[in-house]
Design a protein around this motif. Structure first.
Motif, short mmCIF file in Angstrom:
data_model
loop_
_atom_site.label_atom_id
_atom_site.label_comp_id
_atom_site.label_asym_id
_atom_site.label_seq_id
_atom_site.Cartn_x
_atom_site.Cartn_y
_atom_site.Cartn_z
N GLN A 184 0.86 -1.18 0.00
CA GLN A 184 0.00 0.00 0.00
C GLN A 184 0.90 1.24 0.00
O GLN A 184 1.57 1.52 0.99
CB GLN A 184 -0.89 0.01 1.24
CG GLN A 184 -1.84 1.19 1.30
CD GLN A 184 -2.63 1.18 2.58
OE1 GLN A 184 -2.08 0.99 3.65
NE2 GLN A 184 -3.94 1.36 2.47
N PRO A 185 0.95 1.96 -1.11
CA PRO A 185 1.75 3.17 -1.15
C PRO A 185 1.27 4.18 -0.11
O PRO A 185 0.07 4.25 0.19
CB PRO A 185 1.54 3.73 -2.56
CG PRO A 185 0.87 2.65 -3.33
CD PRO A 185 0.22 1.73 -2.36
N VAL A 200 -0.83 -4.44 -5.46
CA VAL A 200 -0.63 -3.03 -5.14
C VAL A 200 -2.00 -2.38 -4.92
O VAL A 200 -2.86 -2.41 -5.80
CB VAL A 200 0.15 -2.29 -6.24
CG1 VAL A 200 0.26 -0.80 -5.92
CG2 VAL A 200 1.54 -2.91 -6.41
N ILE A 245 3.14 2.94 -9.87
CA ILE A 245 3.94 1.86 -9.30
C ILE A 245 3.73 0.57 -10.09
O ILE A 245 4.68 -0.14 -10.41
CB ILE A 245 3.58 1.66 -7.82
CG1 ILE A 245 3.92 2.94 -7.04
CG2 ILE A 245 4.28 0.44 -7.23
CD1 ILE A 245 3.30 3.00 -5.66
N SER A 255 -8.06 -2.19 -5.90
CA SER A 255 -8.59 -1.03 -5.18
C SER A 255 -9.33 -1.41 -3.91
O SER A 255 -9.33 -0.65 -2.95
CB SER A 255 -9.53 -0.23 -6.09
OG SER A 255 -8.80 0.38 -7.12
N ASP A 272 -4.51 0.96 -3.52
CA ASP A 272 -4.57 2.40 -3.72
C ASP A 272 -3.69 3.11 -2.71
O ASP A 272 -3.37 2.57 -1.64
CB ASP A 272 -6.02 2.89 -3.58
CG ASP A 272 -6.90 2.47 -4.74
OD1 ASP A 272 -6.37 2.09 -5.81
OD2 ASP A 272 -8.13 2.52 -4.58
N ILE A 273 -3.34 4.33 -3.01
CA ILE A 273 -2.49 5.14 -2.15
C ILE A 273 -3.22 5.47 -0.85
O ILE A 273 -4.38 5.88 -0.87
CB ILE A 273 -2.06 6.44 -2.87
CG1 ILE A 273 -1.23 6.10 -4.11
CG2 ILE A 273 -1.31 7.37 -1.92
CD1 ILE A 273 -0.98 7.28 -5.04
N GLY A 328 7.54 6.61 -7.22
CA GLY A 328 6.73 5.49 -7.70
C GLY A 328 7.50 4.52 -8.57
O GLY A 328 7.34 3.30 -8.45
N THR A 359 -1.51 8.07 -9.08
CA THR A 359 -2.23 6.91 -8.55
C THR A 359 -1.25 5.75 -8.39
O THR A 359 -0.10 5.84 -8.81
CB THR A 359 -3.36 6.47 -9.51
OG1 THR A 359 -2.77 5.94 -10.71
CG2 THR A 359 -4.31 7.63 -9.85
N SER A 360 -1.74 4.68 -7.84
CA SER A 360 -0.93 3.47 -7.70
C SER A 360 -0.51 2.90 -9.05
O SER A 360 0.43 2.11 -9.12
CB SER A 360 -1.71 2.40 -6.92
OG SER A 360 -1.93 2.82 -5.62
N PRO A 382 -2.96 -4.87 -9.61
CA PRO A 382 -3.54 -3.71 -8.93
C PRO A 382 -4.89 -4.09 -8.31
O PRO A 382 -5.64 -4.88 -8.88
CB PRO A 382 -3.73 -2.69 -10.06
CG PRO A 382 -3.80 -3.49 -11.31
CD PRO A 382 -3.05 -4.77 -11.06
N THR A 406 4.56 8.91 -3.78
CA THR A 406 4.33 8.09 -4.96
C THR A 406 4.71 8.85 -6.23
O THR A 406 5.32 8.29 -7.14
CB THR A 406 2.86 7.64 -5.02
OG1 THR A 406 2.56 6.91 -3.83
CG2 THR A 406 2.59 6.78 -6.24
#
Length: 133
Positions: A33-34, A59, A78, A93, A61-62, A44, A74-75, A91, A40
């Motif tokens: 989790q960023p 990964v 990354i 969410s 969401d931030i 990132g 956004t993520s 990814p 980021t």
């Protein structure tokens, strides 16, 4: 199952290298989790490169903490960097889906690592509960 506070690429790399050295032949699965939009935006790419040290990553969401969103950050920054570095990255969410996604990835003997400075740490018990079924 290990929880790591690593949220900077240098920390992430150090933790993943240590896990790789300790894990032997075990696969390493990461739920990352960023933390912060500004971090980021600035790091990132390096975060994604660090995730390439894992066998597979999810990964999230931030985690914004004290920050407002930054347009275009956004993520995905990354995720794209991780994929460019050859990483197997997913990814995601909805944090509620993480235990099921990890259960679908995990094999006996795998090491699962939650990583970040946000509320990702809360997922460890839920992942363990799902893996025990």
């Amino acid at each position: 199952m290990i929880d790591s506070y690593a949220h900077h690429p240098t920390e992430m790399t150090a933790d993943l290298e240590a896990m790789r050295a300790a894990a032997g032949d075990a696969r390493i699965l990461v739920v990352f989790q960023p933390h912060l939009f500004s971090r980021t935006q600035e790091l990132g790419k390096e975060m994604g490169q660090a995730l390439s040290l894992a066998d597979a990553s999810v990964v999230l969401d931030i985690y914004p903490a004290r920050e407002d969103p930054i347009p275009g950050v956004t993520s995905d920054l990354i995720v794209e960097a991780a994929r460019a570095a050859g990483a197997d990255v997913t990814p995601l969410s909805d944090k509620a889906e993480v235990p099921e996604v990890i259960a679908g990835m995990a094999k006996p003997g795998d090491l699962v690592l939650t990583m970040g400075a946000g509320d990702v740490t809360d997922l460890g018990p839920r992942i363990l509960d799902r893996l025990s079924k």
